[in-house]
Design an enzyme around this catalytic site. Structure first.
Site, PDB file in Angstrom:
ATOM      1  N   ASN A   9      20.476  43.770  29.809  1.00  0.00           N
ATOM      2  CA  ASN A   9      20.415  42.583  28.927  1.00  0.00           C
ATOM      3  C   ASN A   9      20.203  42.484  27.562  1.00  0.00           C
ATOM      4  OD1 ASN A   9      19.986  39.814  27.973  1.00  0.00           O
ATOM      5  ND2 ASN A   9      18.369  39.262  29.075  1.00  0.00           N
ATOM      6  N   TRP A  10      21.092  42.746  26.856  1.00  0.00           N
ATOM      7  CA  TRP A  10      20.876  43.104  25.312  1.00  0.00           C
ATOM      8  C   TRP A  10      20.241  42.153  24.646  1.00  0.00           C
ATOM      9  CZ3 TRP A  10      26.040  45.645  23.206  1.00  0.00           C
ATOM     10  CH2 TRP A  10      26.534  46.730  23.981  1.00  0.00           C
ATOM     11  N   LYS A  11      20.187  40.752  25.196  1.00  0.00           N
ATOM     12  CA  LYS A  11      19.552  39.552  24.547  1.00  0.00           C
ATOM     13  C   LYS A  11      20.522  39.528  23.152  1.00  0.00           C
ATOM     14  CE  LYS A  11      15.585  40.225  27.024  1.00  0.00           C
ATOM     15  NZ  LYS A  11      14.047  40.012  27.323  1.00  0.00           N
ATOM     16  N   HIS A  98      17.460  32.586  32.578  1.00  0.00           N
ATOM     17  CA  HIS A  98      16.606  33.599  32.063  1.00  0.00           C
ATOM     18  C   HIS A  98      15.488  32.730  31.458  1.00  0.00           C
ATOM     19  CE1 HIS A  98      14.719  36.632  29.446  1.00  0.00           C
ATOM     20  NE2 HIS A  98      15.286  37.572  30.267  1.00  0.00           N
ATOM     21  N   GLU A 100      13.753  33.132  28.818  1.00  0.00           N
ATOM     22  CA  GLU A 100      13.928  32.719  27.371  1.00  0.00           C
ATOM     23  C   GLU A 100      14.744  31.493  27.120  1.00  0.00           C
ATOM     24  OE1 GLU A 100      15.154  36.610  26.446  1.00  0.00           O
ATOM     25  OE2 GLU A 100      13.232  37.396  26.718  1.00  0.00           O
ATOM     26  N   GLU A 170      11.921  37.860  37.213  1.00  0.00           N
ATOM     27  CA  GLU A 170      11.277  38.631  36.121  1.00  0.00           C
ATOM     28  C   GLU A 170      10.025  37.801  35.487  1.00  0.00           C
ATOM     29  OE1 GLU A 170      14.678  40.319  33.616  1.00  0.00           O
ATOM     30  OE2 GLU A 170      14.502  38.218  33.098  1.00  0.00           O
ATOM     31  N   GLY A 176       9.095  42.093  27.817  1.00  0.00           N
ATOM     32  CA  GLY A 176       9.005  42.721  26.607  1.00  0.00           C
ATOM     33  C   GLY A 176       7.404  42.825  26.083  1.00  0.00           C
ATOM     34  N   SER A 216       9.835  44.833  31.290  1.00  0.00           N
ATOM     35  CA  SER A 216       9.256  46.240  30.976  1.00  0.00           C
ATOM     36  C   SER A 216       9.651  47.354  31.782  1.00  0.00           C
ATOM     37  CB  SER A 216       7.706  46.266  30.748  1.00  0.00           C
ATOM     38  OG  SER A 216       7.836  45.318  29.661  1.00  0.00           O
ATOM     39  N   GLY A 237      15.779  44.718  29.597  1.00  0.00           N
ATOM     40  CA  GLY A 237      15.795  44.391  28.292  1.00  0.00           C
ATOM     41  C   GLY A 237      15.872  45.530  27.242  1.00  0.00           C
ATOM     42  N   GLY A 238      14.602  45.745  26.551  1.00  0.00           N
ATOM     43  CA  GLY A 238      14.428  46.671  25.543  1.00  0.00           C
ATOM     44  C   GLY A 238      14.976  47.993  25.788  1.00  0.00           C
TER      45      GLY A 238
HETATM   46  P1  13P Z   1      12.281  43.907  28.747  1.00  0.00           P
HETATM   47  O1  13P Z   1      12.752  45.038  29.587  1.00  0.00           O
HETATM   48  O2  13P Z   1      12.410  44.329  27.491  1.00  0.00           O
HETATM   49  O3  13P Z   1      10.937  43.470  29.111  1.00  0.00           O
HETATM   50  O4  13P Z   1      13.157  42.629  29.210  1.00  0.00           O
HETATM   51  C1  13P Z   1      13.338  42.061  30.409  1.00  0.00           C
HETATM   52  C2  13P Z   1      14.201  40.974  30.729  1.00  0.00           C
HETATM   53  O5  13P Z   1      14.001  40.070  30.048  1.00  0.00           O
HETATM   54  C3  13P Z   1      15.409  41.295  30.898  1.00  0.00           C
HETATM   55  O6  13P Z   1      16.376  40.008  31.269  1.00  0.00           O
END
Ligand code: 13P
Length: 254
Positions: A9-11, A98, A100, A170, A176, A216, A237-238
């Site tokens: 997920n590149w966000k 998600h 977010e 999640e 993050g 993470s 994510g990251g």
């Molecule tokens: P991180 O891997 O950056 O913690 O993010 C997880 C995430 O929200 C994937 O959708």
């Protein structure tokens, strides 16, 4: 056998040039190094879907998805994107719910249930996200919270429909933050979710659904987390923004 999946997920990251470079690097590394058959899914911002689709040489293992879609099929919803548009760009998956989106855009369980319906109707796969906040974990109500999220957004589906859903657990406190849930905490929640599905539907249905862990995930911890029996992969994510790290996470299944 359930599908093993690693989705990135590149966000809200990457210009077109950056996205093309990242995709080409990942595709090359997957081709050169990955020994397993885990599905690799790029989940970039919408604007990347077409150019990514053109860069996927072996479409059965590497797929693309979107981070959200609107619950309606089309119409006067300025700034929104529909499931059929995602499909027409070559997308096969859509992240729904998600944390977010829940937190910053006020997406409720009822809205997410509608979005899941729309995604399935368009023959796309929802990656439905659930997860508790730190406050819940601290008072040990995480199962009640996650159970409710899953029930509210998914339990109106038929057995055939829910079998097509991918679930991503999640925990909000692990996203993050560099704080990963332990492999045991992930396993415990995944087993709980699977058990809830088994009770509502059947063991067969529950056993067919891939449940991903997100929060993470890094090359250093992926192998241990993915080795748990109810963890079928990760939503990253990251680390999905770094080709080397992302592919090393995929290789955790080798
Ligand atoms: P991180 O891997 O950056 O913690 O993010 C997880 C995430 O929200 C994937 O959708």
């Amino acid at each position: 056998m359930r599908k093993q999946i690693v989705a990135g997920n590149w966000k809200m990251n990457c210009t077109i040039e950056e996205g093309q470079k990242l995709t080409s690097e990942v595709v090359q590394l997957v081709q050169d190094e990955v020994q397993n058959e885990a599905e690799v899914i790029f989940v970039p911002p919408f604007i990347h879907l077409i150019s990514l689709n053109e860069r996927l040489p072996f479409k059965d293992q590497v797929l693309i998805g979107a981070q959200n879609c609107h619950q309606n099929e089309s119409g006067a919803f300025t700034g929104e994107i529909s499931a059929s548009m995602i499909k027409s760009c070559g997308g096969s998956h859509v992240i729904i719910g998600h944390s977010e989106r829940r937190e910053y855009f006020g997406e409720s369980d009822a809205l997410l249930a509608e979005k899941v319906n729309t995604v399935l109707k368009n023959e796309l796969t929802p990656i439905f996200c659930c997860g508790e906040r730190l406050e819940s974990r601290e008072i040990n109500t995480q199962e009640a919270v996650v159970g409710e999220q899953v029930r509210n957004a998914l339990f109106h589906l038929t057995p055939e429909e829910i079998s097509k859903v991918v679930i991503a657990y999640e925990p909000v406190w692990a996203i993050g933050t560099g704080k990963t849930a332990s492999a045991e905490q992930a396993q415990e929640m995944h087993a709980f979710i699977r058990q809830a599905i088994a009770e509502k539907y059947s063991t067969d249905v529950a056993d067919s659904i891939s449940i991903l862990y997100g929060g993470s995930v890094k090359p250093e911890n992926a192998k241990e987390i993915f080795s748990k029996p109810d963890v079928d992969g990760g939503l990253i994510g990251g680390a999905s923004l770094k080709s080397r790290d992302f592919v090393d996470i995929v290789k955790a299944f080798d």
